[in-house]
Design an enzyme around this catalytic site. Structure first.
Site, PDB file in Angstrom:
ATOM      1  CB  CYS A 146     -14.737   7.072   0.307  1.00 27.33           C
ATOM      2  SG  CYS A 146     -14.245   5.614   1.219  1.00 27.33           S
ATOM      3  CB  CYS A 174     -18.775  -1.252   0.824  1.00 25.69           C
ATOM      4  SG  CYS A 174     -16.995  -1.028   0.993  1.00 25.69           S
ATOM      5  CG  ASP A 193      -2.007   1.023   1.181  1.00 27.26           C
ATOM      6  OD1 ASP A 193      -2.300   1.484   0.072  1.00 27.26           O
ATOM      7  OD2 ASP A 193      -2.565   1.375   2.227  1.00 27.26           O
ATOM      8  CB  CYS A 253     -19.571  -7.930   0.593  1.00 29.49           C
ATOM      9  SG  CYS A 253     -19.073  -9.009  -0.765  1.00 29.49           S
TER      10      CYS A 253
END
Length: 351
Positions: A220, A250, A140, A254
């Site tokens: 977001c 989110c 990342d 899922c």
């Protein structure tokens, strides 16, 4: 440098705590148009490094000259102590507005450190096997098209929320990469299994997923509470609720995350003092408290000022649900904070 080496790398990776490895090639040209459009729309918000590096993100051999393959890894991060029905447990926190919510991935040790050290060990093992080779590890970090590389190397497919989904593990995992100058056989990508499901789009508190596979980071909550340095837009503050670092909605909604796996590594065990704590208590942390409590945690990188900003917003949202003298007194105590940013969000919360 063929399949035999890849099999060996896979064995070493599992020993080091990784859940899966894959191999991707370096031709990501088909991803460039989408990346360019995302940047030109400004969907990256204040993440200036994305604009700065531009299409270099989609060109591994430009980023690290000599790169001919990318080894991708994923590591599940749900702690061993995660209860059955954890999604419902997490959603239920939203019904307790005076409690602060920290994203699941950030409750243990900083994943950058965990993955980087293990990727380095994996690189050392490869070097011991094949001799010195050119490589660079990423977690990342730097301009890497992480999800694209993961999807191309068979780690999963891009979900409609833009995160990578795996049929056996959902999306509760970290990704990392090793750019190498070794020619390795590419893994087979997997197909998309989202079908007609749009649960992630519908659940997003700020409607940041503006279309399937398209995220406007500026809306977001993870971006606003972590990456965004300045004032949080006033129209978005009420949507943040009591989320003070990141947002998992989110992923919680899922259906594939019923397969999310636990990880026995102690690094991902929850640290005391971050889960189920009252906003008033978290808002009282001095800078020294903040640095002590977040040592070795990814939360430390936002700094004390943004921490207070985030908690103030959550406290304002709690006051909207019901007026509370203790919350008001705590906010009032920081009404004259030296930081403009903190004062602004405290004044908003009190109003």
């Amino acid at each position: 440098m063929g399949p035999q080496l890849v099999r060996q790398i896979r064995e070493w990776a599992v020993e080091l705590g990784f859940s899966q490895i894959g191999i991707a090639g370096v031709d990501l040209s088909s991803a460039e148009a989408g990346l360019a459009a995302w940047l030109s729309n400004g969907f990256h918000g204040e993440m200036a490094y994305m604009q700065t590096h531009g299409l270099k993100r989609a060109r591994p051999a430009e980023l690290v000259p000599g790169t001919v393959s990318v080894i991708t890894v994923r590591m599940d991060y749900l702690s061993d102590a995660t209860p059955e029905g954890w999604q419902a447990v997490e959603f239920d926190r939203l019904n307790r507005p005076e409690e602060g919510i920290v994203s699941l991935y950030a409750r243990g040790r900083d994943y950058h450190k965990v993955l980087r050290a293990r990727l380095q060990k994996l690189s050392d093992r490869i070097s011991a096997e094949v001799g010195p080779f050119g490589y660079r590890v990423f977690t990342d970090s730097a301009p890497v098209l992480e999800a694209e590389l993961a999807a191309r190397s068979g780690q999963g497919w891009r979900g409609k929320h833009t995160l990578v989904l795996n049929r056996e593990a959902g999306s509760m995992f970290f990704l990392g990469e090793i750019y190498v100058d070794l020619a390795l056989p590419a893994s087979e990508p997997t197909s998309d299994h989202c079908g007609s499901c749009s649960a992630c789009i519908e659940v997003c508190p700020a409607q940041a997923i503006i279309a399937p596979y398209r995220l406007d980071a500026r809306r977001c909550i993870s971006y606003l509470t972590i990456e965004h340095a300045g004032s949080i837009p006033e129209d978005l503050r009420p949507l943040i609720g009591n989320r003070i670092y990141g947002c998992d909605d989110c992923q919680l909604i899922c259906p594939w995350n019923k397969f999310a796996r636990r990880n026995a590594l102690p690094d991902f065990d929850e640290r005391t003092g971050l889960t189920g704590r009252q906003l008033v208590e978290l808002f009282a942390w001095t800078e020294a408290d903040f640095l002590t409590r977040t040592e070795g945690s990814p939360i430390r990188r936002i700094g004390h000022e943004r921490w207070l900003r985030n908690v103030a917003v959550a406290m304002g949202n709690a006051l909207r649900s019901h007026d509370d003298a203790v919350l008001r007194a705590a906010l009032q105590a920081r009404a004259d904070h030296p930081s403009d940013l903190v004062r602004e969000h405290v004044a908003w919360a009190l109003s």
